[in-house]
Design a protein around this motif. Structure first.
Motif, mmCIF file in Angstrom:
data_model
loop_
_atom_site.group_PDB
_atom_site.id
_atom_site.type_symbol
_atom_site.label_atom_id
_atom_site.label_comp_id
_atom_site.label_asym_id
_atom_site.label_seq_id
_atom_site.Cartn_x
_atom_site.Cartn_y
_atom_site.Cartn_z
ATOM 1 N N SER A 146 48.028 34.528 58.089
ATOM 2 C CA SER A 146 46.629 34.297 58.443
ATOM 3 C C SER A 146 45.832 33.850 57.224
ATOM 4 O O SER A 146 46.191 34.133 56.070
ATOM 5 N N GLY A 147 44.744 33.141 57.491
ATOM 6 C CA GLY A 147 43.900 32.702 56.398
ATOM 7 C C GLY A 147 43.332 33.863 55.606
ATOM 8 O O GLY A 147 43.199 33.787 54.380
ATOM 9 N N LEU A 148 43.013 34.952 56.285
ATOM 10 C CA LEU A 148 42.468 36.124 55.610
ATOM 11 C C LEU A 148 43.479 36.715 54.636
ATOM 12 O O LEU A 148 43.147 37.043 53.490
ATOM 13 N N GLU A 149 44.731 36.854 55.073
ATOM 14 C CA GLU A 149 45.763 37.409 54.199
ATOM 15 C C GLU A 149 46.092 36.435 53.074
ATOM 16 O O GLU A 149 46.335 36.862 51.926
ATOM 17 N N ALA A 150 46.098 35.145 53.357
ATOM 18 C CA ALA A 150 46.339 34.155 52.304
ATOM 19 C C ALA A 150 45.249 34.227 51.239
ATOM 20 O O ALA A 150 45.532 34.112 50.034
ATOM 21 N N LEU A 151 44.010 34.448 51.668
ATOM 22 C CA LEU A 151 42.899 34.582 50.726
ATOM 23 C C LEU A 151 43.057 35.833 49.877
ATOM 24 O O LEU A 151 42.830 35.802 48.659
ATOM 25 N N ARG A 152 43.459 36.926 50.487
ATOM 26 C CA ARG A 152 43.682 38.168 49.723
ATOM 27 C C ARG A 152 44.766 37.971 48.672
ATOM 28 O O ARG A 152 44.631 38.430 47.530
ATOM 29 N N GLN A 153 45.848 37.303 49.036
ATOM 30 C CA GLN A 153 46.923 37.034 48.079
ATOM 31 C C GLN A 153 46.422 36.168 46.923
ATOM 32 O O GLN A 153 46.762 36.400 45.761
ATOM 33 N N LEU A 154 45.613 35.182 47.253
ATOM 34 C CA LEU A 154 45.074 34.268 46.237
ATOM 35 C C LEU A 154 44.224 35.028 45.223
ATOM 36 O O LEU A 154 44.378 34.849 44.004
ATOM 37 N N ARG A 155 43.336 35.874 45.709
ATOM 38 C CA ARG A 155 42.469 36.633 44.808
ATOM 39 C C ARG A 155 43.268 37.659 44.012
ATOM 40 O O ARG A 155 43.001 37.892 42.830
ATOM 41 N N THR A 208 40.265 32.157 41.056
ATOM 42 C CA THR A 208 38.835 32.315 41.321
ATOM 43 C C THR A 208 38.196 31.076 41.948
ATOM 44 O O THR A 208 36.975 30.977 42.009
ATOM 45 N N VAL A 209 38.996 30.127 42.367
ATOM 46 C CA VAL A 209 38.484 28.910 42.989
ATOM 47 C C VAL A 209 37.584 29.276 44.174
ATOM 48 O O VAL A 209 37.901 30.185 44.946
ATOM 49 N N PRO A 210 36.431 28.614 44.329
ATOM 50 C CA PRO A 210 35.555 28.905 45.476
ATOM 51 C C PRO A 210 36.251 28.630 46.805
ATOM 52 O O PRO A 210 37.010 27.666 46.934
ATOM 53 N N VAL A 211 35.976 29.493 47.772
ATOM 54 C CA VAL A 211 36.589 29.368 49.095
ATOM 55 C C VAL A 211 35.496 29.361 50.160
ATOM 56 O O VAL A 211 34.660 30.270 50.207
ATOM 57 N N LEU A 212 35.524 28.344 51.001
ATOM 58 C CA LEU A 212 34.630 28.256 52.145
ATOM 59 C C LEU A 212 35.478 28.459 53.399
ATOM 60 O O LEU A 212 36.367 27.655 53.678
ATOM 61 N N ILE A 213 35.232 29.536 54.108
ATOM 62 C CA ILE A 213 35.948 29.783 55.356
ATOM 63 C C ILE A 213 35.290 28.970 56.465
ATOM 64 O O ILE A 213 34.067 28.984 56.625
#
Length: 223
Positions: free
Chosen positions: A58-67, A72-77
């Motif tokens: 999921s995008g949410l889990e992918a974002l958690r892994q990234l952080r 620190t790249v900006p992310v727009l959901i």
């Protein structure tokens, strides 16, 4: 800006990529959440446009892994999930903005520009060398997202080396740069702090090479 779009919709994904390119950005498209971290390890992006409903991960889990990996790249959901709890979860996971579908292209373009301006301002006081990230404003040194403890002089020495990564910095340049911190800063002191800083960085892959007769150069590992 270099924009990475993570969207699995076969119509919307290419349309977003084309729109970003028409806005003057360099845009790439991937369709799976489990590709995100690898892409960000291999390339530098200025902005991510991330869907939450993705296959594999999921995008949410992918974002958690990234952080968690220190990116620190900006992310727009950009998602159809418009419930309050979804917006809160996305922002808590590390998103910088949250736009729900359907959306107006003009508003999306404005939000992208705003995040780009904010990111550019932040980068004015950020130095990066491979896995190292040095924040000159907050006086913070990070290795893969984890803080490294260094002394004031070690921090200043590393800042100087990172500003000229790959180039030789002479002992005299180091003394001139750091002399306001101590009236007795000398050649021997330079060697001592180079030695200490090398010990701090020995597990990072970033090396301080001695260039005999000239000074030192920061060598950054290639990914």
């Amino acid at each position: 800006m270099r924009v990475l779009i993570i969207e699995d919709d076969r119509v919307l994904g290419p349309a977003l990529r084309d729109f970003m390119q028409a806005q003057g950005h360099e845009a790439q498209l991937i369709t799976q959440g489990d590709q995100l971290l690898l892409q960000c390890e291999q390339q530098r992006f200025d902005l991510l446009v991330l869907d939450l409903n993705l296959p594999q991960l999921s995008g949410l889990e992918a974002l958690r892994q990234l952080r968690a990996a220190g990116h620190t790249v900006p992310v727009l959901i950009l998602t159809a999930r418009d419930a309050l709890e979804d917006r809160v979860a996305g922002l808590d996971a590390g998103a910088d903005d949250y736009v729900t579908k359907p959306f107006e292209l003009a508003e999306l373009a404005a939000r992208v520009r705003a995040l780009g301006r904010r990111h550019h301002a932040q980068l004015q006081h950020i130095l990066e060398a491979g896995p190292l990230r040095l924040d000159t404003q907050n006086k913070e040194l990070l290795f893969e997202g984890q803080r490294l403890n260094v002394s004031v002089r070690e921090f200043s020495l590393l800042e100087l080396l990172m500003q000229r990564a790959g180039k030789v910095v002479t002992k005299q340049q180091i003394i001139q740069s750091l002399s306001d911190r101590s009236t007795d800063f000398s050649d021997n002191a330079v060697e001592v702090y180079v030695y200490r800083l090398r010990k701090r960085l020995e597990h990072t892959g970033v090396l301080i090479q001695t260039v005999r007769g000239f000074g030192y150069a920061l060598e950054v590992p290639q990914r």
